[in-house]
Design an enzyme around this catalytic site. Sequence first.
Site, PDB file in Angstrom:
ATOM      1  N   HIS A   1      -3.951  -0.145   0.534  1.00 45.40           N
ATOM      2  CA  HIS A   1      -2.973   0.850   0.977  1.00 45.40           C
ATOM      3  C   HIS A   1      -1.840   0.249   1.804  1.00 45.40           C
ATOM      4  CE1 HIS A   1      -1.035   4.606   1.304  1.00 45.40           C
ATOM      5  NE2 HIS A   1      -0.778   4.234   2.543  1.00 45.40           N
TER       6      HIS A   1
ATOM      7  N   HIS B   1       2.742   8.578 -10.168  1.00 46.16           N
ATOM      8  CA  HIS B   1       3.040   8.448  -8.733  1.00 46.16           C
ATOM      9  C   HIS B   1       3.607   7.068  -8.410  1.00 46.16           C
ATOM     10  CE1 HIS B   1       2.430   8.171  -4.396  1.00 46.16           C
ATOM     11  NE2 HIS B   1       1.498   7.248  -4.559  1.00 46.16           N
ATOM     12  N   PHE B   2       2.939   6.017  -8.889  1.00 45.37           N
ATOM     13  CA  PHE B   2       3.395   4.727  -8.364  1.00 45.37           C
ATOM     14  C   PHE B   2       4.616   4.169  -9.081  1.00 45.37           C
ATOM     15  CE2 PHE B   2      -0.466   3.018 -10.730  1.00 45.37           C
ATOM     16  CZ  PHE B   2       0.213   2.220 -11.636  1.00 45.37           C
ATOM     17  N   HIS B   3       4.998   4.773 -10.204  1.00 46.99           N
ATOM     18  CA  HIS B   3       6.290   4.335 -10.748  1.00 46.99           C
ATOM     19  C   HIS B   3       7.459   4.957  -9.975  1.00 46.99           C
ATOM     20  CE1 HIS B   3       3.864   2.613 -13.963  1.00 46.99           C
ATOM     21  NE2 HIS B   3       4.886   1.821 -14.159  1.00 46.99           N
TER      22      HIS B   3
ATOM     23  N   ARG C   1      -6.111   7.125 -16.881  1.00 47.76           N
ATOM     24  CA  ARG C   1      -5.235   5.970 -16.717  1.00 47.76           C
ATOM     25  C   ARG C   1      -5.975   4.710 -17.154  1.00 47.76           C
ATOM     26  NH1 ARG C   1      -5.371   4.029 -10.340  1.00 47.76           N
ATOM     27  NH2 ARG C   1      -4.050   2.373 -11.163  1.00 47.76           N
ATOM     28  N   ARG C   2      -5.305   3.603 -17.235  1.00 47.52           N
ATOM     29  CA  ARG C   2      -5.893   2.305 -17.531  1.00 47.52           C
ATOM     30  C   ARG C   2      -6.779   2.339 -18.774  1.00 47.52           C
ATOM     31  NH1 ARG C   2      -7.617  -0.153 -11.634  1.00 47.52           N
ATOM     32  NH2 ARG C   2      -5.643  -1.232 -11.453  1.00 47.52           N
TER      33      ARG C   2
ATOM     34  N   TYR D   1       2.887  -0.267   1.771  1.00 49.06           N
ATOM     35  CA  TYR D   1       3.952  -0.256   2.791  1.00 49.06           C
ATOM     36  C   TYR D   1       4.616  -1.614   2.914  1.00 49.06           C
ATOM     37  CZ  TYR D   1       2.159   4.292   3.541  1.00 49.06           C
ATOM     38  OH  TYR D   1       1.764   5.570   3.312  1.00 49.06           O
TER      39      TYR D   1
HETATM   40 FE1  HAS Z   1       0.535   6.031  -3.018  1.00 47.55          FE
HETATM   41  C1  HAS Z   1      -2.169   5.678  -5.159  1.00 47.55           C
HETATM   42  C2  HAS Z   1      -1.175   8.378  -1.218  1.00 47.55           C
HETATM   43  C3  HAS Z   1       3.152   6.277  -0.784  1.00 47.55           C
HETATM   44  C4  HAS Z   1       1.880   3.174  -4.338  1.00 47.55           C
HETATM   45  N1  HAS Z   1      -0.023   4.694  -4.484  1.00 47.55           N
HETATM   46  C5  HAS Z   1      -1.163   4.736  -5.257  1.00 47.55           C
HETATM   47  C6  HAS Z   1      -1.163   3.629  -6.156  1.00 47.55           C
HETATM   48  C7  HAS Z   1      -0.028   2.902  -5.904  1.00 47.55           C
HETATM   49  C8  HAS Z   1       0.681   3.594  -4.848  1.00 47.55           C
HETATM   50  C9  HAS Z   1       0.387   1.605  -6.583  1.00 47.55           C
HETATM   51  O1  HAS Z   1      -4.030   9.420  -1.017  1.00 47.55           O
HETATM   52  C10 HAS Z   1      -2.237   3.322  -7.207  1.00 47.55           C
HETATM   53  C11 HAS Z   1      -3.290   2.413  -6.691  1.00 47.55           C
HETATM   54  C12 HAS Z   1      -4.302   2.102  -7.788  1.00 47.55           C
HETATM   55  O2  HAS Z   1      -4.000   1.245  -8.627  1.00 47.55           O
HETATM   56  O3  HAS Z   1      -5.352   2.756  -7.838  1.00 47.55           O
HETATM   57  N2  HAS Z   1       0.932   7.167  -1.343  1.00 47.55           N
HETATM   58  C13 HAS Z   1       0.104   8.058  -0.788  1.00 47.55           C
HETATM   59  C14 HAS Z   1       0.746   8.667   0.379  1.00 47.55           C
HETATM   60  C15 HAS Z   1       1.980   8.079   0.485  1.00 47.55           C
HETATM   61  C16 HAS Z   1       2.069   7.122  -0.587  1.00 47.55           C
HETATM   62  C17 HAS Z   1       0.189   9.706   1.278  1.00 47.55           C
HETATM   63  N3  HAS Z   1       2.195   4.963  -2.644  1.00 47.55           N
HETATM   64  C18 HAS Z   1       3.130   5.210  -1.666  1.00 47.55           C
HETATM   65  C19 HAS Z   1       4.135   4.177  -1.673  1.00 47.55           C
HETATM   66  C20 HAS Z   1       3.768   3.294  -2.680  1.00 47.55           C
HETATM   67  C21 HAS Z   1       2.556   3.809  -3.274  1.00 47.55           C
HETATM   68  C22 HAS Z   1       5.293   4.131  -0.730  1.00 47.55           C
HETATM   69  C23 HAS Z   1       4.413   2.048  -3.143  1.00 47.55           C
HETATM   70  C24 HAS Z   1       5.537   1.557  -2.680  1.00 47.55           C
HETATM   71  N4  HAS Z   1      -1.291   6.890  -3.182  1.00 47.55           N
HETATM   72  C25 HAS Z   1      -1.814   7.800  -2.321  1.00 47.55           C
HETATM   73  C26 HAS Z   1      -3.189   8.098  -2.704  1.00 47.55           C
HETATM   74  C27 HAS Z   1      -3.483   7.338  -3.835  1.00 47.55           C
HETATM   75  C28 HAS Z   1      -2.276   6.583  -4.100  1.00 47.55           C
HETATM   76  C29 HAS Z   1      -4.145   9.032  -2.089  1.00 47.55           C
HETATM   77  C30 HAS Z   1      -4.803   7.269  -4.613  1.00 47.55           C
HETATM   78  C31 HAS Z   1      -4.763   8.120  -5.802  1.00 47.55           C
HETATM   79  C32 HAS Z   1      -6.053   7.980  -6.583  1.00 47.55           C
HETATM   80  O4  HAS Z   1      -6.843   8.920  -6.569  1.00 47.55           O
HETATM   81  O5  HAS Z   1      -6.277   6.930  -7.189  1.00 47.55           O
HETATM   82  C33 HAS Z   1       3.002   8.370   1.580  1.00 47.55           C
HETATM   83  O6  HAS Z   1       3.385   7.180   2.222  1.00 47.55           O
HETATM   84  C34 HAS Z   1       4.215   9.068   1.067  1.00 47.55           C
HETATM   85  C35 HAS Z   1       5.138   9.542   2.175  1.00 47.55           C
HETATM   86  C36 HAS Z   1       6.525   9.771   1.656  1.00 47.55           C
HETATM   87  C37 HAS Z   1       7.275  10.852   1.807  1.00 47.55           C
HETATM   88  C38 HAS Z   1       8.644  10.917   1.180  1.00 47.55           C
HETATM   89  C39 HAS Z   1       9.767  10.678   2.160  1.00 47.55           C
HETATM   90  C40 HAS Z   1      11.071  10.642   1.446  1.00 47.55           C
HETATM   91  C41 HAS Z   1      12.097   9.792   1.725  1.00 47.55           C
HETATM   92  C42 HAS Z   1      13.350   9.845   0.895  1.00 47.55           C
HETATM   93  C43 HAS Z   1      14.341  10.788   1.457  1.00 47.55           C
HETATM   94  C44 HAS Z   1      15.526  10.877   0.572  1.00 47.55           C
HETATM   95  C45 HAS Z   1      16.386  11.892   0.545  1.00 47.55           C
HETATM   96  C46 HAS Z   1      17.489  11.849  -0.469  1.00 47.55           C
HETATM   97  C47 HAS Z   1      16.232  13.075   1.429  1.00 47.55           C
HETATM   98  C48 HAS Z   1       6.798  12.011   2.591  1.00 47.55           C
HETATM   99  C49 HAS Z   1      12.038   8.828   2.855  1.00 47.55           C
HETATM  100  C50 HAS Z   1      18.822  11.734   0.168  1.00 47.55           C
HETATM  101  C51 HAS Z   1      19.852  11.966  -0.878  1.00 47.55           C
HETATM  102  C52 HAS Z   1      21.167  11.972  -0.649  1.00 47.55           C
HETATM  103  C53 HAS Z   1      22.064  12.300  -1.763  1.00 47.55           C
HETATM  104  C54 HAS Z   1      21.764  11.667   0.659  1.00 47.55           C
HETATM  105 CU    CU Z   2      -2.985   4.492  -0.564  1.00 48.50          CU
END
Ligand code: HAS
Ligand code: CU
Length: 567
Positions: free
Chosen positions: A243, A394-396, A458-459, A247
């Site tokens: 995890h 999700h991860f793409h 998946r996979r 980050y």
């Molecule tokens: Fe995730 C699975 C939970 C973030 C990558 N994640 C994965 C896997 C990958 C991955 C690779 O809880 C698969 C792993 C595998 O092979 O099995 N993930 C989260 C949570 C967050 C999160 C809670 N993940 C990421 C990030 C990744 C990433 C970042 C890569 C860089 N993830 C999970 C969970 C799994 C998971 C479970 C397991 C699933 C399973 O069952 O297998 C949080 O960090 C997300 C918080 C983010 C936000 C969004 C904030 C938005 C922002 C943009 C603002 C933009 C604006 C646009 C407003 C709350 C900062 C402005 C526009 C204008 C025009 C001005």
């Molecule tokens: Cu995670």
Amino acid sequence: MSVQAMPAGAVKAPPVPVTLTSKDLKTIDRISGLNIIVAIVALSVGALLGVFQGLEHSKVLDIYPFLQPVIKTYYQGLTLHGALNAITWTTFFICGFFTFSVPRVFNRPLRYPWMSWLAFGLMTVGLVTAAVPMLLNNASVLYTFYPPMLADVWFYVGLTVLVIGSWIVGYSIYFTYYAWRKEHPGERAPFIALSSTITMVLWQIATLGVAAEILFQLIPLSLGLIPGTDVLLDRTLFWWFGHPLVYFWLLPAYVSWYGMMPAQTNGKMFSEPLARLVFWLFLIFSTPVGFHHQYADPGIPQVWKFIHMLLTMGVGFPSLITAFTVVASLEIGARARGGRGYLAWIGRLNWGDPSYAGQNLAMILFIFGGIGGLINASYTVNMAMHNTMWVPGHFHLTVGSATTLTFMAIAYWLVPKLTGHKLFTKWLALAQVWTWFFGMLFFSNAYHTLGLIFSVPRRTMLGQAPYYSTQWTPQMMESVLGLLFLSISATLFFAIMILTVVVPRKLDKPVEMPVAVPLDPKPSPKWLDTWWPWLNGAIALVILSYGPMLFQMISNMPLWARGMSVW
Ligand code: HAS
Ligand code: CU
């Protein structure tokens, strides 16, 4: 002056600050450039394999029979795809980016440049060592290498050397930080330097888990020194790392979104203290959340899964702060550029600059990626999507978009800066970032839906699955549309990079690293520039959240799972 001769009570003067010379810059740029080259080459192969997988899933084309004997199976291709994109592209890019930017914001050379050279050498040797068994189909264990699947020992040795190399990148940065600190007591560390260093420390803590898994279980197992391994313990150690790994991919993008991108659109950092707080919160909350990948694993009591779920909501919080504060920084810029109204200012952002536009599009995709993450983290909802196509959806959007599209966009100023050559074409670069944006929108929407509605696993080599259903066809076609956009985009990216490097077009004006200045010039409070509370907090939380379970697992460690090759 001898120590004795110093009058009592006198304060020792800080060492005279060392500043960057053009020779230092040349060294830094060379190390950085080499890292970026390896990163981009890895991505080019990794991305191509991704297209093959997508085509296989959709039954449009199973290309694997034509790839014999280079790529023998779908699973070998999938392993290479994950290892090259998620591990190699990211890690080398990040190490190159930080080596470039940290000395510049400190205006100080690397304390020990040889360390950064050594690091790059080790990382490259590690990469090649791990790549050979992967290419020989002796390590088709996917990028998470879950035991009891067992790879050739050189795969693990290579990974270990790669990780040690990346630690040394961190050490080179820590020593530079320390030297700067001694020369500048009382000053606040520049935001870009602080946030990059926090990211490297986070990586240090994270990788301890996977190092333990590899050194004490997988290498001994593959050498036949232990009869078997404990799968649950191994998965736990892996996700200790897995995890915070995400980050490690995300925070360099945040370094740019907070510390650089506002300057690319005439903006200012809305709140520097908040930006620092965000990085400290990531240091504290990134690691103690790994069980959210193991909700479905037996052998971990529910209460621990629940605790990790709560902590995961904690690590979502700094991203929510980011969503609001970075947008505020950009809005300042858009208004300075004549933007008006509640939302009309968005049109005045610097959309004509591919480096800016790419990062802004990456941010928009991350809204959906982040929301999906919080859905994954919700214990019960996870049961509906775990191990389905939802997860690659999700991860793409996260590593494949928030990170990758941001890094591509950074490359649009970094590569011209490193080569002294003008970006080969601005218009095609703009087309590149937009096609990536739409490609990922279609692709990830399709995969999310396939996972959620049809529980498509998946996979899996879906094209061969007897349960393949025609009900999936609309989403599969949507994913192919996404792939089409992504293929165009990736081709454009590599072509622009190669042409920028090889065609020496003169720069109109020198490229400078963008550095956003804070809106409020008052220095951040000292506690946001002080390591020990945050570092101790991070260590304490890891011990509390993992200690009891790891103690129990290790004290009843059944080493009965025999390693196997399932491919
Ligand atoms: Fe995730 C699975 C939970 C973030 C990558 N994640 C994965 C896997 C990958 C991955 C690779 O809880 C698969 C792993 C595998 O092979 O099995 N993930 C989260 C949570 C967050 C999160 C809670 N993940 C990421 C990030 C990744 C990433 C970042 C890569 C860089 N993830 C999970 C969970 C799994 C998971 C479970 C397991 C699933 C399973 O069952 O297998 C949080 O960090 C997300 C918080 C983010 C936000 C969004 C904030 C938005 C922002 C943009 C603002 C933009 C604006 C646009 C407003 C709350 C900062 C402005 C526009 C204008 C025009 C001005
Ligand atoms: Cu995670």
